[in-house]
Design an enzyme around this catalytic site. Sequence first.
Site, PDB file in Angstrom:
ATOM      1  N   HIS A  62      -2.766  -2.467  -9.590  1.00 17.57           N
ATOM      2  CA  HIS A  62      -3.703  -1.764  -8.699  1.00 17.57           C
ATOM      3  C   HIS A  62      -5.000  -2.570  -8.654  1.00 17.57           C
ATOM      4  O   HIS A  62      -5.403  -3.153  -9.650  1.00 17.57           O
ATOM      5  CB  HIS A  62      -3.994  -0.353  -9.241  1.00 17.57           C
ATOM      6  CG  HIS A  62      -4.554   0.558  -8.207  1.00 17.57           C
ATOM      7  ND1 HIS A  62      -5.888   0.546  -7.878  1.00 17.57           N
ATOM      8  CD2 HIS A  62      -3.962   1.477  -7.418  1.00 17.57           C
ATOM      9  CE1 HIS A  62      -6.101   1.438  -6.929  1.00 17.57           C
ATOM     10  NE2 HIS A  62      -4.956   2.016  -6.622  1.00 17.57           N
ATOM     11  N   ASP A  65       2.669   5.161  -6.957  1.00 13.51           N
ATOM     12  CA  ASP A  65       3.909   5.017  -6.179  1.00 13.51           C
ATOM     13  C   ASP A  65       5.142   4.821  -7.044  1.00 13.51           C
ATOM     14  O   ASP A  65       6.259   4.829  -6.523  1.00 13.51           O
ATOM     15  CB  ASP A  65       3.768   3.819  -5.222  1.00 13.51           C
ATOM     16  CG  ASP A  65       2.789   4.126  -4.121  1.00 13.51           C
ATOM     17  OD1 ASP A  65       1.789   3.410  -3.992  1.00 13.51           O
ATOM     18  OD2 ASP A  65       2.993   5.137  -3.431  1.00 13.51           O
ATOM     19  N   HIS A  77       0.855  -1.197   0.000  1.00  8.38           N
ATOM     20  CA  HIS A  77       0.000   0.000   0.000  1.00  8.38           C
ATOM     21  C   HIS A  77       0.889   1.245   0.000  1.00  8.38           C
ATOM     22  O   HIS A  77       1.639   1.457  -0.939  1.00  8.38           O
ATOM     23  CB  HIS A  77      -0.944  -0.089   1.209  1.00  8.38           C
ATOM     24  CG  HIS A  77      -2.036   0.926   1.252  1.00  8.38           C
ATOM     25  ND1 HIS A  77      -2.373   1.742   0.230  1.00  8.38           N
ATOM     26  CD2 HIS A  77      -2.892   1.255   2.270  1.00  8.38           C
ATOM     27  CE1 HIS A  77      -3.385   2.526   0.586  1.00  8.38           C
ATOM     28  NE2 HIS A  77      -3.717   2.252   1.817  1.00  8.38           N
TER      29      HIS A  77
END
Length: 446
Positions: free
Chosen positions: A324, A380, A285
């Site tokens: 994702h 990210d 995460h």
Amino acid sequence: MSPTKPASVTTSNDTNAARRDTLSITDNRTGKQYEVPIQHDTIRALDLRQIKVNDDDFGMMSYDPAFTNTASCISRITFIDGDKGILRYRGYPIEELAEKSTYLETAYLILHGELPTRAQLDDWTYHITHHTFIHESIKKFLDGFHYDAHPMGMIISAVAALSTFYPDAKDIFDESSRQKQTWRLIGKMPTMAAFAYRHTLGMPYAYPDNELSYPGNFLNMLFRTTELKYRPNPTLERALDVLFILHADHEQNCSTSAMRGVGSSQVDPYSAIAAATAALYGPLHGGANEAVLRMLLEIGSVNRVPEYVKHVKAGEKKLMGFGHRVYKNYDPRAKIVKRIAYEVFDVMGRNPLIDIALECERIALEDDYFVKRKLYPNVDFYTGLIYQSMGFPMTMFPVLFAIPRTSGWIAQWQEMLLDPEQKIARPRQIYLGYETRSYIPMDHRS
Ligand code: SDX
């Protein structure tokens, strides 16, 4: 139909069912037919409970490990279309907010539902700016950590500790109390993050400067040394502001689900935020941006990318920063982050790891393993390169995610609290363990 009252059982072959917003279910074990209402393209799991073989059965449940296909709430905060790569906060596209808004304005939008007027924004900014100081005792708390303590561990602890300084935060159904805790949390998270960082360096804490912007003051508390007045680089200040906008909320992700779940016990918001921050810490995460940089450093050079990808395709490693649960297209935030990266590199110098990252992306966008699984760069993938170029250590990367997500967590928590359908979160289970059995005395155990 009342939200909790189950649908009626229909036993006839109701030919009109096909024209109504209902699901016709036939239980082949009994031949019984059920008509379950469909609302928002969803059925209520509780409507399945009436499906039984024997009258004393508990009734049917749905089973959805990791909630891959279960809506836990109705929300009006953030909309994502994973196939089209769409992200909107309260209806405003992320691309427009990243270009035209600021983090504090976006946080106001997420929390209040509308863009603020000038007077509302000034008032909002004033209150948050005047809640950036933390109680001096928190410094003693932070000083108790080892020099090499991970800042996320420090932040999780510090924000939970804040609940002991503000007992009024337990009054969660009082709007003015929630408002004050909101100012405190959004105002103090950067201060605690910066203090945690300075502690790891063995440097004295740099106090807030109320004349600076939200991102500018954060840079001040992180990097000010002997100068009397810290002057943030405007490019870095704006880059951080946009990154904060991109990370402000993302509907029912793992940490937001933790915030809603823990908050549903009616605990104070500081304790719930500590739980959400802990969820964000995980490498799958919010910890992914740190894991991406460690991966790029492990790969080491562009010509070693194919070797690493081989391990990924063999299932031995993950391509961190890719994939994702919702986006099966390019994460719209990643596109913006990639643009910001070059703006930061213009100021701080080009980060050589960008070439390895671009090669990973090039291969992944062409290779069937990734294409078939719809694995695209997520938010990210490039952020770590920016943060490293700005001078942040890798351990601070997830902290830079937690700070802006605080406004999203609070908004989602508040929406849960005020939703008449919500109550304490308590999922069911499918029990496949032992049936009843008798205690075995020690000398009879094998
Ligand atoms: C964030 O939810 C949110 O909104 C989160 C977030 C937010 O703003 O809050 O967007 C922020 O957390 C972004 C995600 C950051 N995490 C990473 O970059 C870590 C790497 N990504 C993966 O761990 C993964 O993609 C997840 C956790 C992000 C999503 O996992 P899912 O949806 O449970 O998908 P999965 O694990 O079931 O994967 C499906 C397939 C599997 O292969 P098969 O078993 O079908 O053969 O895809 C593979 C997985 O092995 N896969 C990957 C992969 N991600 C999934 N293979 C290699 N590298 C990856 N990164």
